[in-house]
Design a protein around this motif. Structure first.
Motif, PDB file in Angstrom:
ATOM      1  N   PHE A 117      49.249  35.107  55.912  1.00  0.00           N
ATOM      2  CA  PHE A 117      50.032  35.682  57.021  1.00  0.00           C
ATOM      3  C   PHE A 117      50.862  34.624  57.753  1.00  0.00           C
ATOM      4  O   PHE A 117      51.990  34.884  58.173  1.00  0.00           O
ATOM      5  CB  PHE A 117      49.118  36.406  58.007  1.00  0.00           C
ATOM      6  N   SER A 118      50.279  33.419  57.907  1.00  0.00           N
ATOM      7  CA  SER A 118      51.030  32.355  58.598  1.00  0.00           C
ATOM      8  C   SER A 118      52.254  31.934  57.782  1.00  0.00           C
ATOM      9  O   SER A 118      53.330  31.677  58.339  1.00  0.00           O
ATOM     10  CB  SER A 118      50.133  31.152  58.875  1.00  0.00           C
ATOM     11  N   ALA A 119      52.094  31.873  56.443  1.00  0.00           N
ATOM     12  CA  ALA A 119      53.235  31.552  55.578  1.00  0.00           C
ATOM     13  C   ALA A 119      54.300  32.648  55.658  1.00  0.00           C
ATOM     14  O   ALA A 119      55.504  32.368  55.666  1.00  0.00           O
ATOM     15  CB  ALA A 119      52.768  31.380  54.139  1.00  0.00           C
ATOM     16  N   LYS A 120      53.846  33.892  55.747  1.00  0.00           N
ATOM     17  CA  LYS A 120      54.765  35.022  55.854  1.00  0.00           C
ATOM     18  C   LYS A 120      55.553  34.961  57.173  1.00  0.00           C
ATOM     19  O   LYS A 120      56.765  35.205  57.205  1.00  0.00           O
ATOM     20  CB  LYS A 120      53.975  36.331  55.781  1.00  0.00           C
ATOM     21  N   VAL A 121      54.854  34.635  58.258  1.00  0.00           N
ATOM     22  CA  VAL A 121      55.519  34.522  59.567  1.00  0.00           C
ATOM     23  C   VAL A 121      56.553  33.394  59.546  1.00  0.00           C
ATOM     24  O   VAL A 121      57.695  33.563  59.991  1.00  0.00           O
ATOM     25  CB  VAL A 121      54.480  34.263  60.690  1.00  0.00           C
TER      26      VAL A 121
END
Length: 575
Positions: free
Chosen positions: A76-80
């Motif tokens: 999720f952090s990479a997606k953000v």
């Protein structure tokens, strides 16, 4: 970087999910040493095998849960971060697209490219780390201290000595690194500029045998950047050895004083093992923060450079209540126009007054630096005048929206610019929904049909980046086709026939005369033969009008024009 947080608003739910998952991961890692302590003190010491298997099963479940949370949080952090980078690049590109030529001159193309690519990538990479480490490190640090105190409050005095040393080391290194990161980005701009100039001007470089000179110039810029990078990396590299020394000495101190407390019966063996792990978690949380301090200074510099772009507002903007001209289609008038470039001592244009009417050809001629290109740049409002007015269809261009104004104009620049894509796509750049017949007709008028048809794929032939696979004259004719397919009310040709031979020039002007009979045409030219038949010729000299009239009138009244004609034509041609 704080100013850029507004671009994270669309990802609020995802960020909340990341923070929640990291909290759960941190809790699982903080709970594991306590379970291990229980296994040692209640299972191993007492020989209770059943208890060891039971608590071991709990540890496996807790560790598995932490791992799942960690993997999901990373996703999720990479997606953000990726979404943030995409949004930021789009916003910068859109904002830069509204700049006037003055802003481009002020920042520089090379710097704008670096800011849109490298600087945003730096911020994006740090955002991934911030979502993971900047949240996890404080949780692990605070949680580790609480758990360590719960195991043995007196032994935490060891941490009270080691933690301030770590904080002091991080602070000193960060203060030394931050200025160097700023210098590093400036030197990266310089390297980008040198590389861009070398690649775009490769023909000139080779024709003057300056390849070795350019290599030395690039090597100098590259070495300058490298030396700064090595210096800053040396400073940042010293952080990890300092961390490991403090970490190992802390472990030795805990074992030393913990052994004494165990021998005195004030502490269990399992509690000391758990305390060591909590101490490691606390210390590693500071190491995670130190890793952030390696990247945050550079990212903060990059963020500042991005904010500089956002903070820069265009000198030219649309009026709050734009006016739409309804009458006088294709009528242009200059009323006492004076214009100076920013920082210039003398005006580029002074007291310019003339008018252009539909169906007429107006030509501008003058020596180098007389202000010809500057004058035509004021009509599409690439720059705003200092004094006076430029009127299009009876309305001041500053009162018309830029889109509405430029829809009326077919502009052919002095330097023909082509884009990567097919010939048809380049011509349709002037009119997106142009039919095939319109594209072919525009090419025919521009005398481009012959060389296009001789190409392997005709109008579907691909133009290389920068138009390197076509000649200068072919570039000019394609640029003229792009303006013609638009069918505007005003045509502006900025020395657009200079690369054409006399025969093609004459044929093109003859075809243009029929095509543009209902439009106002403005031609900037160096060749007298191109403009001799114009309805009015404006002679510029040092930014001022030295004469207006037809060819024969100016031959009698304008010494400047007569001098230009005499330098180009023979007495027989003049007669």
């Amino acid at each position: 970087m704080i100013k850029l947080r507004k671009f994270l608003k669309p990802f609020r739910l995802t960020i909340f999910a990341v923070l929640t998952l990291i909290l759960l991961q941190s809790l699982s890692e903080l709970y594991l040493p306590t379970l291990m302590s229980d296994i040692v003190d209640k299972g191993v010491v007492k020989g209770d095998t059943h208890y060891i298997w039971k608590i071991g099963g709990y540890m496996l479940m807790v560790a598995s849960g932490g791992m799942i949370c960690s993997v999901t949080a990373s996703f999720f952090s990479a997606k953000v971060a990726s979404g943030f980078g995409k949004t930021l690049r789009s916003k910068v590109f859109k904002h830069v697209g509204d700049f006037s030529l003055h802003e481009f001159d002020k920042i520089g193309t090379a710097s704008l490219i670096t800011r849109t690519t490298n600087d945003i990538t730096q911020v994006q990479q740090v955002l991934v780390m911030m979502l993971r480490m900047m949240v996890m490190a404080p949780m692990m640090c605070i949680g580790g201290i609480i758990m360590a105190i719960s195991k043995d409050a007196k032994l935490t005095l060891v941490l009270a000595v080691s933690i301030p040393i770590l904080v002091l080391a991080i602070t000193i290194i960060a203060k030394k690194g931050l200025p160097l990161f700023k210098v590093m980005q400036i030197k990266l701009d310089n390297l980008n500029r040198v590389l861009r100039e070398n690649l775009t001007g490769i023909r000139v470089v080779r024709s003057f045998n300056r390849v070795e000179h350019e290599k030395k110039r690039f090597d100098a810029a590259n070495l300058d950047l490298t030396e700064t990078a090595i210096k800053v990396n040396k400073i940042m590299a010293s952080m990890m050895p300092i961390m490991m020394i403090v970490l190992n000495l802390t472990t030795v101190a805990i074992i030393w004083f913990g052994g004494i407390r165990i021998s005195n019966g004030h502490m269990e063996v399992g509690d000391m093992m758990a305390f060591i792990q909590y101490a490691m978690q606390i210390m590693f949380s500071f190491i995670m923060l130190s890793m952030m301090f390696v990247m945050i200074p550079r990212a903060s510099v990059s963020a500042g450079r991005i904010n500089e772009v956002f903070d820069m507002t265009a000198d030219i903007s649309d009026p709050s209540a734009p006016v739409s001209p309804k009458e006088k289609k294709g009528h242009v008038e200059f009323q006492n126009v004076t214009f100076s470039y920013p920082g210039a001592e003398m005006p580029a244009l002074s007291n310019i007054s003339f008018s252009m009417k539909p169906g007429e050809v107006t030509a501008i001629i003058g020596g180098t630096g007389s202000g010809k290109s500057t004058l035509i740049n004021l009509i599409p409002r690439f720059y705003d005048v200092d004094h006076g007015k430029v009127l299009v269809d009876g309305v001041d261009v500053r009162e018309i929206s830029q889109e509405c104004l430029r829809e009326k104009i077919g502009f052919v620049p002095q330097m023909a610019v082509l884009f990567t894509g097919t010939i048809a796509e380049n011509i349709r750049f002037g009119k997106e929904n142009a039919t095939e017949a319109e594209v072919k007709h525009a090419a025919e008028i521009a005398q481009a049909s012959e060389f296009i048809n001789n190409m392997p794929d005709g109008f579907d032939s691909v133009i290389a980046q920068g138009g390197t696979n076509v000649s200068g004259g072919q570039k000019q004719r394609l640029s003229i086709s792009r303006a013609l397919v638009r069918k505007p009310e005003i045509y502006i040709f900025d020395d657009s026939f200079s690369a054409l031979d006399f025969k093609t020039d004459a044929m093109l002007r003859s075809a243009l005369k029929k095509e543009t009979e209902n439009a106002a045409v403005l031609i900037v030219a160096q060749r007298v033969s191109t403009i001799m038949d114009a309805d009015q010729i404006i002679v510029l000299d040092n930014g001022e009008i030295s004469g207006i009239g037809k060819h024969r009138e100016l031959m009698e009244s304008s010494p400047v024009y007569r001098e230009i004609v005499m330098s180009q034509l023979s007495e027989e041609e003049i007669a």
